[in-house]
Design an enzyme around this catalytic site. Structure first.
Site, PDB file in Angstrom:
ATOM      1  N   LYS A  35       0.799  -1.221   0.000  1.00  0.00           N
ATOM      2  CA  LYS A  35       0.000   0.000   0.000  1.00  0.00           C
ATOM      3  C   LYS A  35       0.838   1.280   0.000  1.00  0.00           C
ATOM      4  CE  LYS A  35      -4.016  -1.931  -0.064  1.00  0.00           C
ATOM      5  NZ  LYS A  35      -4.939  -1.690  -1.155  1.00  0.00           N
ATOM      6  N   CYS A  36       2.120   1.138  -0.208  1.00  0.00           N
ATOM      7  CA  CYS A  36       3.021   2.289  -0.256  1.00  0.00           C
ATOM      8  C   CYS A  36       2.859   3.017  -1.582  1.00  0.00           C
ATOM      9  CB  CYS A  36       4.464   1.805  -0.094  1.00  0.00           C
ATOM     10  SG  CYS A  36       5.703   3.122  -0.159  1.00  0.00           S
TER      11      CYS A  36
END
Length: 156
Positions: A35-36
């Site tokens: 999710k970066c």
């Protein structure tokens, strides 16, 4: 003296990854997080892996939730990376990159590059064919920016 080849990790499938198996290859590894904001880099790294794997390039992703951007389970992470970014290179169980319980590999990599804490996800390290750490790259460094260094190492 410890070398890169002295380490092992556990792949998301549960199989052991013995780094001795990478002797003679150029290895690029990084701490990842699904999710970066830098996760789209995985597409570029997969392209490099597909293009240069036969020439001796290995790429490894070591997911970390130390910055609170990884999915809860290895299965979710593996599926997400495969579906969204086409990742086929090996990915390990989640690790920690900083602190007293940091993965020994990342402690070693930081020592070898004489650098401090891992500041964020997608910090990358390039290892030459002899197991020597060549360089550390920032999370912002894109795959295409690392390519010249990879190609130089592959030619050696």
């Amino acid at each position: 003296m410890q070398t890169f080849y002295d380490f092992t990790e556990i792949e998301m499938s549960g199989q052991s990854i013995n780094f001795k198996d990478y002797q003679g290859q150029v290895v690029l590894l990084m701490n990842t997080a699904s999710k970066c904001g830098f996760a789209p880099q995985l597409t570029g790294f997969e392209e490099l892996y597909q293009q240069y794997h036969d020439q001796g390039l290995a790429i490894l992703g070591l997911p970390s939730n130390q910055f609170h951007q990884e999915l809860k389970t290895d299965k979710e992470t593996a599926e997400y990376c495969a579906v969204h970014y086409g990742v086929t290179f090996p990915m390990t169980h989640k690790i920690r990159v900083n602190g007293a319980d940091a993965d020994p590999l990342f402690t070693y990599l930081k020592e070898q590059t004489n650098s401090g804490r891992i500041s964020w996800n997608f910090t990358k390290f390039l290892i030459d064919r002899n197991g020597q750490v060549v360089k550390r790259y920032s999370p912002r460094t894109k795959p295409e920016e690392i390519l010249p260094d990879i190609l130089a190492e592959l030619k050696k």
